[in-house]
Design an enzyme around this catalytic site. Structure first.
Site, PDB file in Angstrom:
ATOM      1  N   GLU A  38       0.482  -5.505   4.435  1.00  0.00           N
ATOM      2  CA  GLU A  38      -0.906  -5.159   4.687  1.00  0.00           C
ATOM      3  C   GLU A  38      -1.075  -4.363   5.980  1.00  0.00           C
ATOM      4  O   GLU A  38      -1.846  -3.405   6.038  1.00  0.00           O
ATOM      5  CB  GLU A  38      -1.766  -6.425   4.735  1.00  0.00           C
ATOM      6  N   ARG A  79      -2.396  -0.456   5.796  1.00  0.00           N
ATOM      7  CA  ARG A  79      -3.738  -0.267   6.352  1.00  0.00           C
ATOM      8  C   ARG A  79      -3.699   0.343   7.750  1.00  0.00           C
ATOM      9  O   ARG A  79      -4.396   1.321   8.030  1.00  0.00           O
ATOM     10  CB  ARG A  79      -4.487  -1.600   6.399  1.00  0.00           C
ATOM     11  N   ASP A  87       2.640  -4.711  -8.248  1.00  0.00           N
ATOM     12  CA  ASP A  87       2.005  -3.463  -8.667  1.00  0.00           C
ATOM     13  C   ASP A  87       2.517  -2.218  -7.951  1.00  0.00           C
ATOM     14  O   ASP A  87       2.965  -1.250  -8.578  1.00  0.00           O
ATOM     15  CB  ASP A  87       0.486  -3.578  -8.512  1.00  0.00           C
ATOM     16  N   GLU A  98      -9.281   0.183  -7.578  1.00  0.00           N
ATOM     17  CA  GLU A  98      -8.302   0.705  -8.530  1.00  0.00           C
ATOM     18  C   GLU A  98      -8.919   1.519  -9.668  1.00  0.00           C
ATOM     19  O   GLU A  98      -8.368   2.545 -10.080  1.00  0.00           O
ATOM     20  CB  GLU A  98      -7.453  -0.445  -9.084  1.00  0.00           C
ATOM     21  N   THR A 147      -0.797   3.426  -0.930  1.00  0.00           N
ATOM     22  CA  THR A 147      -1.486   2.467  -1.786  1.00  0.00           C
ATOM     23  C   THR A 147      -2.785   1.966  -1.175  1.00  0.00           C
ATOM     24  O   THR A 147      -3.503   1.208  -1.815  1.00  0.00           O
ATOM     25  CB  THR A 147      -0.545   1.282  -2.118  1.00  0.00           C
TER      26      THR A 147
END
Length: 643
Positions: free
Chosen positions: A283, A287, A404, A540, A629
């Site tokens: 994360e 980010r 994913d 998404e 992502t």
């Protein structure tokens, strides 16, 4: 009792105090002996009851103190003056810039930016006037505050795949009204330069939504990780200003110069990584590192590159101050997505700094996963043991949470590197065939294509909303020369993801759905369990809508995105500022706000909506940039000479 004798003039404070204390020793001793005799006269049962009651009262006192202290911290996070202050009028906005082809690294002179008037677009719930909307907003907030307070009384810490929340810490000050001008961009930084046309009506609606969300964050959560819009407070995860950093490049793309410069000032003055706190490597990489690298590329400001600091792998949790790494507290495993979805960022960091260790460390993980046994036609299990380096929980395969972005980054690393790494492409193509063979099914009665899960040979018709990244990834691969049937599958899955939204009463997708596999009267294709009805403002679906529209030109994808934006405004917008995730997408009268605005709502969801509504293919061209992502665009590397 008698007062102690007056001290002699030459005696100091210590000797006087000791002398006075001795005067009372006799009376105190007598009282103590009397109390002890009375205590001994009590039976053992009586003494135990008294001790139990005293202990119980002490515990109650401690719990009461903790509760009062929490309320005091939340209430004092802003001054009385700030609590009374109304949100400022929307600032004057500069025109957004657009992307060119991959910029070079030559010195470039910063251009002047022209300003335009603030947007004047108000979005209302379908079929309601402004007066009804105001009344609904008031009622909605009153109900939401009650729900949030009830939830807060029973739950202190929230843990999810996309992160954890800890209680807020006081002491972060609100920004000053005067924004600091950034320094001149580095001569080495490629930038978005050219003036773009004025945003269209739908893009202005996205800007309005962003400014509303930003106003809530700025007023109630400035410098903290996430806004709690209903209770007008904040929550901390890493204590690193996640929402602010995640939104930097969105502000640049939307042309919000004033907000960008104010956020830049916070990064310059307040962003510090010398903290004794554990952060999630995945994360924090996608980010924070991704957000800083993207802001550097788009703005050319060296500050963001200097702030971009890597962490260690392959553990999922890292202490940001000491660098000590460890698996999560609840397991010795790291998830596949965590350790294989940091490569875009670390590779780019090595390219910018000239230090190969970041890229080498990240790519070693990729090579390790490539060679591991336990795959099924390119599909990988969800977990890797950090000690043995092998897959755990074998036989379980999903494209949802914890796996994913492994598949997403296989393709995007290949694109980022100028299509020069065939092993990445081979793994990606094999995985797509594995998806077709083992996970792809059609629902009844609508024949919707969907991607389910496989557990030890048994198929489950469960599909996470996270899987809706796949249509966009498939379309991107087809754009870069992969088989045309990838685009056909992308279109089919895009229809399904749209239906996951459309078939809900609020028009917003739940976190998880189950598809009906057998024809049954009066039963829809999409089924939702009560525990899965929440919506976290995820990106998404609109992410894939952006790719499908950009690469096909079909306007229906823009229309679908517009419906979703209207639903966000109707059911998740908090009047005082911000947007809240909701607990029930099937109840439009009471969607049950959860009092949390994830950083990715500004970093991804609104960014992809703005790009979706653009008809300019050169705005962050997919031949020049690849999105990580977390929707942070990074440049595609030029192929080596002679390639």
């Amino acid at each position: 009792m008698y007062p102690p004798p007056p001290p002699a003039p030459h005696r100091d404070f210590v000797s006087v105090t000791l002398s006075a204390g001795r005067t009372y020793d006799g009376s105190k001793s007598r009282r103590r002996r009397s109390c002890w005799r009375k205590w001994k006269q009590l039976s053992r049962l009586q003494r135990n009851v008294i001790l139990f009651l005293l202990t119980f009262l002490m515990l109650c006192g401690l719990l009461s103190y903790a509760s009062v202290a929490d309320q005091w911290r939340a209430g004092n996070g802003r001054s009385a003056e700030e609590r009374k202050r109304r949100p400022a009028d929307p600032p004057v906005l500069p025109a957004p810039r657009k992307a060119e082809d991959l910029p070079g690294l030559l010195p470039q002179k910063p251009q002047r930016h022209f300003r335009r008037g603030p947007p004047n677009l108000q979005i209302r719930a379908p079929g309601k006037g402004s007066e009804d909307r105001r009344q609904d907003d008031t009622k909605w907030r009153d109900e939401a505050v009650g729900d949030a307070r009830r939830e807060g009384s029973t739950r202190r810490t929230v843990v999810s795949w996309r992160g954890a929340v800890i209680e807020p810490q006081p002491g972060t000050e609100l920004p000053s009204r005067k924004a600091e001008a950034p320094p001149r961009p580095s001569s080495q930084a490629p930038r978005i330069q050219n003036q773009a046309a004025s945003p269209n009506e739908r893009q202005r609606a996205v800007i309005d939504a962003f400014l509303h969300a930003w106003a809530g964050y700025r007023k109630f959560a400035w410098g903290h990780d996430e806004l709690k819009p209903v209770s007008r407070s904040f929550s901390e995860w890493f204590g690193l200003g996640l929402t602010l950093i995640d939104a930097l490049d969105t502000m640049w793309i939307l042309g919000l110069k004033k907000e960008f410069e104010e956020a830049r000032k916070w990064v310059s003055k307040k962003l510090r990584f010398q903290k004794d706190v554990d952060v999630n490597l995945f994360e924090s990489t996608i980010r924070i590192l991704g957000g800083l690298l993207s802001a550097y590329h788009l703005s050319g400001d060296d500050l963001f590159l200097k702030k971009a600091t890597p962490s260690k792998i392959p553990y999922s949790d890292v202490n940001i101050g000491t660098g000590a790494a460890h698996p999560p507290r609840w397991t010795s495993d790291s998830t596949v997505a965590e350790v294989t979805s940091i490569q875009l960022e670390f590779r780019e960091l090595s390219r910018l700094t000239g230090n190969k260790k970041f890229q080498e460390a990240a790519e070693e993980v990729t090579r390790r996963v490539h060679s591991l046994p336990g795959k099924k036609d390119g599909l990988v299990p969800m977990f890797i043991d950090t000690h043995s380096g092998r897959f755990t929980h074998p036989g379980v395969f999903t494209l949802g949470a914890r796996a994913d972005s492994y598949y997403e980054y296989l393709l995007k690393q290949w694109v980022q590197g100028g299509k020069q790494e065939p092993q990445l492409l081979e793994d990606y193509l094999e995985a797509i065939e594995g998806i077709r063979r083992h996970l792809l099914r059609r629902s009844e009665p609508g024949k919707l294509a969907f991607v389910g899960e496989l557990a030890h040979g048994r198929f489950s018709a469960k599909m996470d909303h996270l899987v809706c990244f796949l249509p966009g990834t498939l379309a991107l691969g087809a754009h870069h020369g992969l088989p045309a049937d990838h685009m056909e599958l992308a279109r089919a899955l895009m229809d399904t993801c749209y239906q996951m939204n459309r078939q809900m009463e609020t028009g917003l997708s739940p976190e998880i759905v189950h598809f009906n596999l057998y024809p049954q009267n009066d039963r829809k294709d999409v089924q939702v369990k009560p525990a899965d009805r929440h919506n976290l403002l995820r990106p998404e679906t609109v992410e894939s809508l952006f790719y499908l529209h950009r690469l096909t030109g079909d306007p229906k994808y823009q229309d679908w995105g517009w419906e979703i934006l209207q639903s966000f405004n109707a059911y998740t917008r908090v009047p005082s500022g911000g947007y809240s995730s909701i607990s029930n997408v099937q109840d439009p009268l009471n969607p049950q706000p959860r009092d949390k605005m994830e950083s990715f709502f500004l970093g991804e969801t609104l960014k992809y909506l703005y790009l979706l509504f653009s008809d300019d293919p050169s705005l962050l061209s997919l031949d020049a940039y690849v999105f990580n992502t977390e929707a942070h665009p990074l440049p595609i590397w030029a192929p080596p000479d002679g390639a």
